[in-house]
Design an enzyme around this catalytic site. Structure first.
Site, PDB file in Angstrom:
ATOM      1  N   SER A 159       0.755  -1.327  -0.030  1.00  0.00           N
ATOM      2  CA  SER A 159      -0.027   0.151   0.021  1.00  0.00           C
ATOM      3  C   SER A 159       0.953   1.097  -0.064  1.00  0.00           C
ATOM      4  O   SER A 159       1.813   1.618  -0.757  1.00  0.00           O
ATOM      5  CB  SER A 159      -0.974   0.103   1.234  1.00  0.00           C
ATOM      6  OG  SER A 159      -1.936   0.984   1.247  1.00  0.00           O
TER       7      SER A 159
ATOM      8  N   ARG B  75     -11.862   6.870   9.423  1.00  0.00           N
ATOM      9  CA  ARG B  75     -11.500   5.657   9.457  1.00  0.00           C
ATOM     10  C   ARG B  75     -12.442   4.538   8.896  1.00  0.00           C
ATOM     11  O   ARG B  75     -11.895   3.810   7.911  1.00  0.00           O
ATOM     12  CB  ARG B  75     -11.178   5.074  10.878  1.00  0.00           C
ATOM     13  CG  ARG B  75     -10.491   3.624  10.866  1.00  0.00           C
ATOM     14  CD  ARG B  75      -9.192   3.519  10.056  1.00  0.00           C
ATOM     15  NE  ARG B  75      -8.560   2.301  10.347  1.00  0.00           N
ATOM     16  CZ  ARG B  75      -7.689   1.689   9.771  1.00  0.00           C
ATOM     17  NH1 ARG B  75      -7.164   2.500   8.837  1.00  0.00           N
ATOM     18  NH2 ARG B  75      -7.138   0.579  10.035  1.00  0.00           N
TER      19      ARG B  75
ATOM     20  N   ASP C 166      -8.322  -6.668  -4.930  1.00  0.00           N
ATOM     21  CA  ASP C 166      -8.208  -5.419  -4.375  1.00  0.00           C
ATOM     22  C   ASP C 166      -8.613  -4.402  -5.561  1.00  0.00           C
ATOM     23  O   ASP C 166      -8.036  -4.237  -6.468  1.00  0.00           O
ATOM     24  CB  ASP C 166      -6.502  -5.112  -4.481  1.00  0.00           C
ATOM     25  CG  ASP C 166      -6.125  -3.790  -3.784  1.00  0.00           C
ATOM     26  OD1 ASP C 166      -6.920  -2.873  -3.653  1.00  0.00           O
ATOM     27  OD2 ASP C 166      -4.957  -3.833  -3.742  1.00  0.00           O
TER      28      ASP C 166
ATOM     29  N   HIS D 282      -7.849  -5.425  -0.284  1.00  0.00           N
ATOM     30  CA  HIS D 282      -6.765  -4.467  -0.329  1.00  0.00           C
ATOM     31  C   HIS D 282      -5.831  -4.944   0.816  1.00  0.00           C
ATOM     32  O   HIS D 282      -4.429  -5.201   0.818  1.00  0.00           O
ATOM     33  CB  HIS D 282      -6.915  -3.067  -0.321  1.00  0.00           C
ATOM     34  CG  HIS D 282      -5.577  -2.161  -0.122  1.00  0.00           C
ATOM     35  ND1 HIS D 282      -4.489  -2.338  -1.223  1.00  0.00           N
ATOM     36  CD2 HIS D 282      -5.148  -1.455   0.814  1.00  0.00           C
ATOM     37  CE1 HIS D 282      -3.779  -1.387  -0.779  1.00  0.00           C
ATOM     38  NE2 HIS D 282      -3.828  -0.988   0.395  1.00  0.00           N
ATOM     39  N   ASP D 283      -6.457  -5.361   1.949  1.00  0.00           N
ATOM     40  CA  ASP D 283      -5.719  -5.651   3.132  1.00  0.00           C
ATOM     41  C   ASP D 283      -5.081  -7.175   3.119  1.00  0.00           C
ATOM     42  O   ASP D 283      -4.723  -7.526   3.951  1.00  0.00           O
ATOM     43  CB  ASP D 283      -6.607  -5.553   4.369  1.00  0.00           C
ATOM     44  CG  ASP D 283      -6.383  -4.281   5.087  1.00  0.00           C
ATOM     45  OD1 ASP D 283      -5.821  -3.512   4.694  1.00  0.00           O
ATOM     46  OD2 ASP D 283      -7.519  -4.150   6.214  1.00  0.00           O
TER      47      ASP D 283
END
Length: 397
Positions: free
Chosen positions: A164, A233, A331, A364-365
């Site tokens: 990232s 967040r 992602d 993405h994580d």
């Protein structure tokens, strides 16, 4: 069961670790950042795992993502709820094997986990910088890291690796300091933010700045803008997941109830409760101003504009290292086509590049989660890098 749980974690923990601090750029030798402003003194919080070998050729620099920090592995105390953020990869017998490699990880400037950032005290005023802190870039982060790496006695990194925003730093290292990087592993990243990525970051920043408690960044003597930061967040967290992962985790299941409440105050759905929890947890550990600065640095990152006159091919012409580029199939924040584009630019320069798109449903994580294929590729990639470094060291003797 989640697919990443099925792969048993191998290797051991690095055990108890210590956060350390390196300071530089004391006046009058201040750091001039890319915006033209000056900053000094500058402190970087960092951790190291393993030992530097006699030839100082086994150092791996791990670069963290937006909300990460220097605590990449191990624990500070045995009562810690969880270890460092990449403990699955760093330690004896793990892909970044600390019996073989000297692993370094530092908190970026602009951060809030021990490195100089907007919550730090401005020596000129004796008060936290707040919004008077200079806007910083990924390039500024990397320039500061270079000072730390040299301070630790490393003149050439065996590898720079990160995902990232950490992957952006990897790319910056490879083209800004080509003689200092032997290999590079950018994971789930991009050479520049898309309009979509910038848009999500801007909405998140506006959520913070719309909170009355933000007070134009000067909130350190009172209540922090917790609501704005929590919403920011929550917005970001959605981009780190995928439709499939959210369907599997939550679908439309209700949270601790059998019927909907017909109110706005309560979290009817599990996904609502989860996002509220993630938002509040973030407020407890992160600084709102740092969120503004770090997301802005990610948005400003444009490798080809900064180093190639607008051309990715020209930018990577500066690089000399070998690359392992990895993307993840689900992602949608930094989709695979962006990784393929950077790989194509690297190959047009004759660089040694390996590329893999890893099937993973977690969005993405996924780069932060155990994955047997990624672990195996990293082990082989670093084995080859270490062998090359040993050969060169032997020829130099």
């Amino acid at each position: 069961m989640s697919e990443y749980v099925e792969h048993a974690q191998t290797g051991a923990s690095v055990g108890r670790v210590e956060k350390r601090f390196f300071s530089f750029a004391a006046p009058p030798d201040v750091l001039t950042v890319e915006s033209g402003r000056t900053l000094g003194p500058v402190t970087l919080a960092y951790e190291t795992y393993g030992a530097l070998d006699e030839t100082a050729s086994n150092a791996i620099l791990v670069l963290h993502a937006l909300s990460g920090d220097s605590h990449a592995a191990g624990y500070y105390d045995k009562s810690d709820a969880k270890p460092g953020w990449w403990d699955i990869m760093i330690g004896p017998g793990k892909p970044l094997d600390t019996n073989r490699y000297y692993v370094i990880c530092s908190n970026v400037i602009g951060g809030c986990m021990g490195s100089t950032g907007p919550s730090s005290v401005d020596p000129a005023t004796g008060r936290p910088y707040g919004s008077t802190f200079p806007v910083i870039t990924i390039g500024d982060m990397v320039r500061a890291q270079k000072r730390l790496v040299e301070h630790l006695g490393v003149t050439k990194l065996l590898c720079a690796i990160g995902g990232s925003m950490g992957g952006m730093q990897v790319l910056e290292w490879a083209v800004r300091y080509p003689d200092m990087v032997r290999t590079a592993v950018p994971l789930a990243t991009t050479t520049k933010h898309s309009a979509l990525a910038i848009a999500f970051n801007e909405v998140a920043r506006q959520a913070i700045m719309a909170d009355p408690k933000w007070n134009c960044g000067d909130y350190y003597d009172g209540e922090k803008p917790g609501h704005g930061l929590a919403v920011a967040r929550m917005i970001g967290h959605i981009t780190y997941l995928s439709d499939e992962s959210m369907r599997q985790k939550f679908d439309r299941r209700l949270q601790d109830r059998c019927e909907i409440s017909f109110t706005f105050e309560e979290a009817d759905f599990q996904v609502e409760s989860y996002l509220r929890y993630q938002g509040q947890k973030f407020v407890d550990r992160f600084d709102a101003n740092s969120f503004l600065y770090v997301t802005k640095a990610a948005d400003y990152f444009n490798l080809e504009a900064a180093h190639g006159g607008g051309s990715a091919v020209s930018a990577f012409a500066r690089a000399r290292c070998r690359f392992l580029v990895a993307s993840f199939s689900s992602d949608w924040l930094y989709p695979t086509y962006q990784s393929r584009a950077m790989v194509q630019a690297m190959k047009k320069n004759g660089l040694d590049v390996s590329f893999v798109e890893i099937e993973a449903k977690w969005g993405h994580d996924a780069f932060l989660l155990p994955n047997a294929r990624l672990s195996g590729m990293l082990e082989g990639f670093l084995d080859r890098a270490a062998a090359d470094a040993a050969r060169e060291a032997g020829h130099a003797l």
